[in-house]
Design a protein around this motif. Sequence first.
Motif, PDB file in Angstrom:
ATOM      1  N   ILE A 136       4.001  -7.894  -9.328  1.00 48.08           N
ATOM      2  CA  ILE A 136       5.112  -6.956  -9.174  1.00 48.08           C
ATOM      3  C   ILE A 136       4.526  -5.564  -9.295  1.00 48.08           C
ATOM      4  N   ASP A 137       5.137  -4.587  -8.640  1.00 45.71           N
ATOM      5  CA  ASP A 137       4.645  -3.209  -8.709  1.00 45.71           C
ATOM      6  C   ASP A 137       5.821  -2.279  -8.980  1.00 45.71           C
ATOM      7  N   LEU A 138       5.891  -1.802 -10.212  1.00 51.83           N
ATOM      8  CA  LEU A 138       6.966  -0.896 -10.613  1.00 51.83           C
ATOM      9  C   LEU A 138       6.574   0.571 -10.458  1.00 51.83           C
ATOM     10  N   SER A 139       5.363   0.841  -9.982  1.00 54.71           N
ATOM     11  CA  SER A 139       4.858   2.209  -9.948  1.00 54.71           C
ATOM     12  C   SER A 139       5.009   2.877  -8.591  1.00 54.71           C
ATOM     13  N   VAL A 140       5.607   2.192  -7.614  1.00 57.93           N
ATOM     14  CA  VAL A 140       5.642   2.734  -6.256  1.00 57.93           C
ATOM     15  C   VAL A 140       6.400   4.060  -6.189  1.00 57.93           C
ATOM     16  N   GLY A 141       7.443   4.226  -6.989  1.00 56.94           N
ATOM     17  CA  GLY A 141       8.180   5.480  -6.997  1.00 56.94           C
ATOM     18  C   GLY A 141       7.334   6.632  -7.501  1.00 56.94           C
ATOM     19  N   SER A 142       6.549   6.391  -8.540  1.00 55.69           N
ATOM     20  CA  SER A 142       5.662   7.428  -9.063  1.00 55.69           C
ATOM     21  C   SER A 142       4.541   7.754  -8.089  1.00 55.69           C
ATOM     22  N   VAL A 143       4.046   6.733  -7.394  1.00 54.22           N
ATOM     23  CA  VAL A 143       3.016   6.982  -6.373  1.00 54.22           C
ATOM     24  C   VAL A 143       3.583   7.853  -5.258  1.00 54.22           C
ATOM     25  N   MET A 144       4.829   7.622  -4.879  1.00 58.36           N
ATOM     26  CA  MET A 144       5.482   8.478  -3.890  1.00 58.36           C
ATOM     27  C   MET A 144       5.527   9.925  -4.367  1.00 58.36           C
ATOM     28  N   ALA A 145       5.885  10.114  -5.626  1.00 61.06           N
ATOM     29  CA  ALA A 145       5.972  11.469  -6.175  1.00 61.06           C
ATOM     30  C   ALA A 145       4.608  12.151  -6.192  1.00 61.06           C
ATOM     31  N   ILE A 146       3.567  11.408  -6.581  1.00 53.96           N
ATOM     32  CA  ILE A 146       2.220  11.985  -6.626  1.00 53.96           C
ATOM     33  C   ILE A 146       1.737  12.342  -5.224  1.00 53.96           C
ATOM     34  N   SER A 147       1.955  11.455  -4.275  1.00 52.69           N
ATOM     35  CA  SER A 147       1.521  11.699  -2.905  1.00 52.69           C
ATOM     36  C   SER A 147       2.180  12.950  -2.332  1.00 52.69           C
ATOM     37  N   GLY A 148       3.483  13.071  -2.486  1.00 51.84           N
ATOM     38  CA  GLY A 148       4.177  14.255  -1.994  1.00 51.84           C
ATOM     39  C   GLY A 148       3.743  15.517  -2.707  1.00 51.84           C
ATOM     40  N   ALA A 149       3.486  15.421  -4.014  1.00 51.67           N
ATOM     41  CA  ALA A 149       3.059  16.587  -4.784  1.00 51.67           C
ATOM     42  C   ALA A 149       1.690  17.072  -4.322  1.00 51.67           C
TER      43      ALA A 149
ATOM     44  N   ALA B  78      -0.178  -1.700  -1.274  1.00 51.98           N
ATOM     45  CA  ALA B  78       1.121  -1.240  -1.775  1.00 51.98           C
ATOM     46  C   ALA B  78       1.062   0.237  -2.145  1.00 51.98           C
ATOM     47  N   GLY B  79      -0.032   0.666  -2.747  1.00 46.99           N
ATOM     48  CA  GLY B  79      -0.191   2.076  -3.083  1.00 46.99           C
ATOM     49  C   GLY B  79      -0.253   2.952  -1.846  1.00 46.99           C
ATOM     50  N   GLY B  80      -0.977   2.482  -0.814  1.00 45.76           N
ATOM     51  CA  GLY B  80      -1.062   3.253   0.417  1.00 45.76           C
ATOM     52  C   GLY B  80       0.278   3.385   1.121  1.00 45.76           C
ATOM     53  N   PHE B  81       1.023   2.293   1.195  1.00 42.50           N
ATOM     54  CA  PHE B  81       2.350   2.350   1.821  1.00 42.50           C
ATOM     55  C   PHE B  81       3.296   3.251   1.027  1.00 42.50           C
ATOM     56  N   ALA B  82       3.230   3.171  -0.303  1.00 40.17           N
ATOM     57  CA  ALA B  82       4.080   4.030  -1.132  1.00 40.17           C
ATOM     58  C   ALA B  82       3.710   5.498  -0.947  1.00 40.17           C
ATOM     59  N   GLY B  83       2.407   5.779  -0.842  1.00 42.83           N
ATOM     60  CA  GLY B  83       1.979   7.152  -0.605  1.00 42.83           C
ATOM     61  C   GLY B  83       2.486   7.683   0.725  1.00 42.83           C
ATOM     62  N   LEU B  84       2.440   6.840   1.757  1.00 44.95           N
ATOM     63  CA  LEU B  84       2.950   7.249   3.065  1.00 44.95           C
ATOM     64  C   LEU B  84       4.453   7.487   3.010  1.00 44.95           C
ATOM     65  N   ALA B  85       5.166   6.650   2.269  1.00 42.93           N
ATOM     66  CA  ALA B  85       6.608   6.854   2.091  1.00 42.93           C
ATOM     67  C   ALA B  85       6.886   8.163   1.362  1.00 42.93           C
ATOM     68  N   GLY B  86       6.042   8.501   0.395  1.00 41.33           N
ATOM     69  CA  GLY B  86       6.203   9.765  -0.323  1.00 41.33           C
ATOM     70  C   GLY B  86       6.002  10.971   0.580  1.00 41.33           C
TER      71      GLY B  86
ATOM     72  N   ILE C 137      -2.950  10.212   1.056  1.00 37.50           N
ATOM     73  CA  ILE C 137      -2.949   8.750   1.185  1.00 37.50           C
ATOM     74  C   ILE C 137      -4.135   8.155   0.432  1.00 37.50           C
ATOM     75  N   ALA C 138      -5.293   8.838   0.472  1.00 34.33           N
ATOM     76  CA  ALA C 138      -6.462   8.358  -0.270  1.00 34.33           C
ATOM     77  C   ALA C 138      -6.174   8.329  -1.774  1.00 34.33           C
ATOM     78  N   ALA C 139      -5.478   9.356  -2.265  1.00 38.20           N
ATOM     79  CA  ALA C 139      -5.107   9.368  -3.682  1.00 38.20           C
ATOM     80  C   ALA C 139      -4.188   8.201  -4.014  1.00 38.20           C
ATOM     81  N   SER C 140      -3.290   7.874  -3.099  1.00 39.03           N
ATOM     82  CA  SER C 140      -2.375   6.743  -3.314  1.00 39.03           C
ATOM     83  C   SER C 140      -3.144   5.423  -3.335  1.00 39.03           C
ATOM     84  N   LEU C 141      -4.139   5.297  -2.484  1.00 36.72           N
ATOM     85  CA  LEU C 141      -4.963   4.079  -2.472  1.00 36.72           C
ATOM     86  C   LEU C 141      -5.716   3.925  -3.791  1.00 36.72           C
ATOM     87  N   VAL C 142      -6.180   5.039  -4.341  1.00 37.11           N
ATOM     88  CA  VAL C 142      -6.880   4.992  -5.634  1.00 37.11           C
ATOM     89  C   VAL C 142      -5.925   4.540  -6.733  1.00 37.11           C
ATOM     90  N   LEU C 143      -4.699   5.015  -6.687  1.00 40.57           N
ATOM     91  CA  LEU C 143      -3.711   4.592  -7.679  1.00 40.57           C
ATOM     92  C   LEU C 143      -3.417   3.096  -7.544  1.00 40.57           C
TER      93      LEU C 143
END
Length: 344
Positions: free
Chosen positions: A67-80, A224-232, A106-112
Motif C-alpha cells: 500500500i502507498d499512503l504517501s502519493v499525496g505528499s509526493v504530489m505536493a513535493i513534485s509541484g513544489a 508509483a512515485g513517478g506517477f504521483a509526481g506526474l500527477a502533482g 519527476i526524478a525527485a518523485s522516483l527517488v521518493l
Amino acid sequence: MSIIKNRLFWPSLILAVMLVINMFTSNQFVTIQNGHLFGTLIDILRGSAPLILVALGMTLVIATGGIDLSVGSVMAISGAVACLLISDLGDQNAVGSVLLIIGVAIAASLVLGLWNGALVAFVGIQPIIATLILMVAGRGVAQLITDGQIINVQSSPYATLATGFFLAVPVAFLIAAAAVALTLLLTRRTALGLLLESVGGSPTASRLAGISARRITIMVYVVAGGFAGLAGLIYSANIKSADSISAGNLIELDAILAVVIGGTALIGGRFSIAGTVLGAVLIQTLSVTVVAIGIPPEANLLFKAVVVVALCLSQSPDFRAKVFGRFQSRPAVEKPAVEKVVTP
C-alpha cells in the motif's frame, strides 16, 4: 446473467447513469470551440487525469500486497520543486528549461518512491507504516521547499500540462491515457503482470521459484512515485502555483477506492488496470454530478459515501446472493409418495 455477474458491470452502469444525468443537467455536455473539445465530459476527463495516474501506481503496489499512503505528499513535493525552479527562471516560457525542470521534479518523485521501496523490501517495515512516514514527513518537506508560501508561476509551457490541447483533446488526459497504455503493455504483454501477481499472492513461493521479490517490490514503489509526481505537476500546472498544503490532500484514499472499485484485491495477487481507470473516472464523475444536481456542498461527502457503499455492496457476490436470492423462484418440492397399507 454472465454480464451482470461481471465485477465491472455495476460500476459501468452507475457511470453511465451519472453521465446521462450530466447530459441533461449541464448546458454544454460536449461542444467544440476554437477547434478544441469543451464541456462537462471533457472537464471530467481532464479532472480525472491526476487520479488515474495515482491510482495506476497504487494498483501495481497493491498487486504486490503493499500500500502507498504517501502519493499525496509526493504530489505536493513534485509541484513544489517544479514551481520553485520555474519561478527562478529569467524566462518562464522557455520550453527547454521548463522541460528540464519537469524532468527534475519527476526524478525527485522516483527517488521518493525508491525510498518507500527500500524501507519495505530491505528494511522490512510494513508498507502502511513505511509509506505513512513519507506521508507525514513529505508534506513537511513540501512546505520547507516553498517556505510555507504559495509559489505562483506564469509559464505557458508548464500550464499546457493541465490546460493545453492536442488534436482537440486535453493534454492532461492524453498523458494519463499514455500512462495507462504503457502500463497495460508492460503488465499484459510481458511476464511482468504474472510476476506482480506471484509476488502479491505469495512472496515466499515466488522467491523459491527464482523471482526477485525485492526487486519487483522496489520497482512498483518507484513507478508509483513517478506517477504521483506526474500527477502533482498536472495539479500545480492547473492552478499555476505550488500549494504544499492542498496538493494531493487525501488523494490516496480516492486512489485506493478506485482500485477497489476496479476489482483489484487489497490482499494482492490480482489486479485490473482497466477496472482502476473505470473507478477513477467514476469517482471524478460522481464529484461533478453532485454539483450538477444541486446537492448542498456540506452534504457532498455524505452523498459520495452513500453511493460508494451501495456500489461496493452491489459488487459483493455474497450480498447479491442474500438480497436477490430470496426473490428467485424455488422449484416445487415433490411430496413423497405415501404407500397404502393393505390390511389382510
